[in-house]
Design a protein around this motif. Structure first.
Motif, PDB file in Angstrom:
ATOM      1  N   VAL A  12     -12.387  -9.050  10.023  1.00  9.69           N
ATOM      2  CA  VAL A  12     -11.970  -7.770  10.584  1.00  9.69           C
ATOM      3  C   VAL A  12     -12.777  -6.662   9.925  1.00  9.69           C
ATOM      4  O   VAL A  12     -12.766  -6.532   8.700  1.00  9.69           O
ATOM      5  CB  VAL A  12     -10.458  -7.513  10.353  1.00  9.69           C
ATOM      6  N   CYS A  13     -13.472  -5.874  10.746  1.00  6.94           N
ATOM      7  CA  CYS A  13     -14.252  -4.745  10.250  1.00  6.94           C
ATOM      8  C   CYS A  13     -13.507  -3.454  10.535  1.00  6.94           C
ATOM      9  O   CYS A  13     -13.229  -3.141  11.691  1.00  6.94           O
ATOM     10  CB  CYS A  13     -15.618  -4.710  10.913  1.00  6.94           C
ATOM     11  N   ALA A  14     -13.172  -2.711   9.470  1.00  6.31           N
ATOM     12  CA  ALA A  14     -12.473  -1.430   9.601  1.00  6.31           C
ATOM     13  C   ALA A  14     -13.506  -0.305   9.588  1.00  6.31           C
ATOM     14  O   ALA A  14     -14.089  -0.006   8.555  1.00  6.31           O
ATOM     15  CB  ALA A  14     -11.493  -1.254   8.453  1.00  6.31           C
ATOM     16  N   SER A  15     -13.755   0.277  10.747  1.00  9.03           N
ATOM     17  CA  SER A  15     -14.731   1.372  10.820  1.00  9.03           C
ATOM     18  C   SER A  15     -14.469   2.202  12.062  1.00  9.03           C
ATOM     19  O   SER A  15     -14.607   1.705  13.184  1.00  9.03           O
ATOM     20  CB  SER A  15     -16.160   0.821  10.865  1.00  9.03           C
ATOM     21  N   ASP A  25     -10.133   2.419  11.436  1.00  7.81           N
ATOM     22  CA  ASP A  25      -9.382   2.374  10.172  1.00  7.81           C
ATOM     23  C   ASP A  25      -7.893   2.536  10.413  1.00  7.81           C
ATOM     24  O   ASP A  25      -7.466   3.102  11.417  1.00  7.81           O
ATOM     25  CB  ASP A  25      -9.846   3.506   9.254  1.00  7.81           C
ATOM     26  N   VAL A  78      -6.218  -2.132  11.747  1.00  5.77           N
ATOM     27  CA  VAL A  78      -6.616  -3.180  10.806  1.00  5.77           C
ATOM     28  C   VAL A  78      -5.418  -4.087  10.526  1.00  5.77           C
ATOM     29  O   VAL A  78      -5.527  -5.316  10.577  1.00  5.77           O
ATOM     30  CB  VAL A  78      -7.170  -2.584   9.492  1.00  5.77           C
ATOM     31  N   THR A 128     -11.396  -8.904   5.470  1.00  4.05           N
ATOM     32  CA  THR A 128     -11.640  -7.588   6.041  1.00  4.05           C
ATOM     33  C   THR A 128     -12.808  -6.943   5.308  1.00  4.05           C
ATOM     34  O   THR A 128     -13.103  -7.277   4.162  1.00  4.05           O
ATOM     35  CB  THR A 128     -10.409  -6.660   5.933  1.00  4.05           C
ATOM     36  N   GLY A 153     -12.648   0.320   4.539  1.00  5.10           N
ATOM     37  CA  GLY A 153     -11.354   0.965   4.384  1.00  5.10           C
ATOM     38  C   GLY A 153     -10.716   0.806   3.025  1.00  5.10           C
ATOM     39  O   GLY A 153      -9.516   1.040   2.875  1.00  5.10           O
ATOM     40  N   ASP A 159      -9.446   5.722   4.549  1.00  5.27           N
ATOM     41  CA  ASP A 159      -9.471   4.387   3.940  1.00  5.27           C
ATOM     42  C   ASP A 159      -8.047   3.921   3.699  1.00  5.27           C
ATOM     43  O   ASP A 159      -7.404   4.285   2.719  1.00  5.27           O
ATOM     44  CB  ASP A 159     -10.252   4.412   2.620  1.00  5.27           C
ATOM     45  N   THR A 163      -7.030   0.409   4.438  1.00  6.26           N
ATOM     46  CA  THR A 163      -6.913  -1.046   4.538  1.00  6.26           C
ATOM     47  C   THR A 163      -5.906  -1.638   3.541  1.00  6.26           C
ATOM     48  O   THR A 163      -5.070  -2.458   3.936  1.00  6.26           O
ATOM     49  CB  THR A 163      -8.289  -1.717   4.429  1.00  6.26           C
ATOM     50  N   THR A 171      -2.530  -3.731   4.601  1.00  2.00           N
ATOM     51  CA  THR A 171      -2.562  -5.147   4.209  1.00  2.00           C
ATOM     52  C   THR A 171      -1.337  -5.524   3.391  1.00  2.00           C
ATOM     53  O   THR A 171      -0.699  -6.548   3.644  1.00  2.00           O
ATOM     54  CB  THR A 171      -3.835  -5.458   3.403  1.00  2.00           C
ATOM     55  N   ASN A 221      -9.532  -8.301   1.160  1.00  2.79           N
ATOM     56  CA  ASN A 221     -10.182  -7.042   1.552  1.00  2.79           C
ATOM     57  C   ASN A 221     -11.484  -6.890   0.783  1.00  2.79           C
ATOM     58  O   ASN A 221     -11.474  -6.914  -0.449  1.00  2.79           O
ATOM     59  CB  ASN A 221      -9.324  -5.821   1.188  1.00  2.79           C
TER      60      ASN A 221
END
Length: 164
Positions: free
Chosen positions: A14-17, A52, A56, A73, A76, A83, A85, A89, A133
């Motif tokens: 999972v890419c948080a952007s 973000d 996520v 991930t 984030g 940020d 994440t 999580t 993460n």
């Protein structure tokens, strides 16, 4: 190892952007993680790129619900207001595995990247899934993968009670 083996461990990246999710630029960290996981024998598809924050958490929860054994991930984990994440999580985890996140930060600092200490990334277990993460930078991902490579398969097997 082939990724189409029926006994392969399954994973999701999972890419948080916000910007990559909006198509401003292409995510470059997710594919690095996917390649590394495939090299370790994990069955993993293309990265899931989401904004973000709550998306996520939703992507992690979906992967856990689908029975993935590993979720990694990227992004984030820093100090900017977006940020989030670690915050999305933590409530999903049944128990944390702080040594993994600590080792990733320590490795980055030892590589001469003092800002690695600013990462707030977590690692833990959600059901039968290991969740880790990683930072959103390519360097942070490479450092994180250097720590994770010798641990991931063993950790995922331990979660379901496999012998040492």
């Amino acid at each position: 190892m082939s990724t189409d083996r029926s006994d392969a461990l399954s994973a999701t990246v999972v890419c948080a952007s916000n910007r990559a999710a909006a198509g401003v630029y292409e995510d470059t960290t997710g594919p690095v993680i996917v390649e590394a996981l495939r090299d370790l024998g994990f069955a993993v598809g293309e990265p899931v790129v989401v904004p973000d924050g709550e998306p996520v958490g939703a992507a992690i929860a979906a992967a856990v619900e689908e029975g993935r054994r590993l979720v990694v991930t990227t992004g984030g984990t820093g100090l900017t207001p977006t940020d989030r994440t670690p915050e999305v999580t933590r409530p999903l985890l049944d128990r944390e595995v702080p040594g993994i996140a600590e080792a990733i930060r320590a490795y980055g600092v030892a590589q001469g990247v003092p800002t690695a200490a600013l990462s707030r990334g977590l690692a833990g277990v959600a059901g039968r899934t290991l969740v880790v993460n990683l930072p959103g930078s390519r360097g942070g991902v490479k450092d994180g993968l250097a720590v994770l490579r010798p641990l991931l398969v063993h950790a995922c097997e331990q979660i379901v009670g496999s012998d040492h």
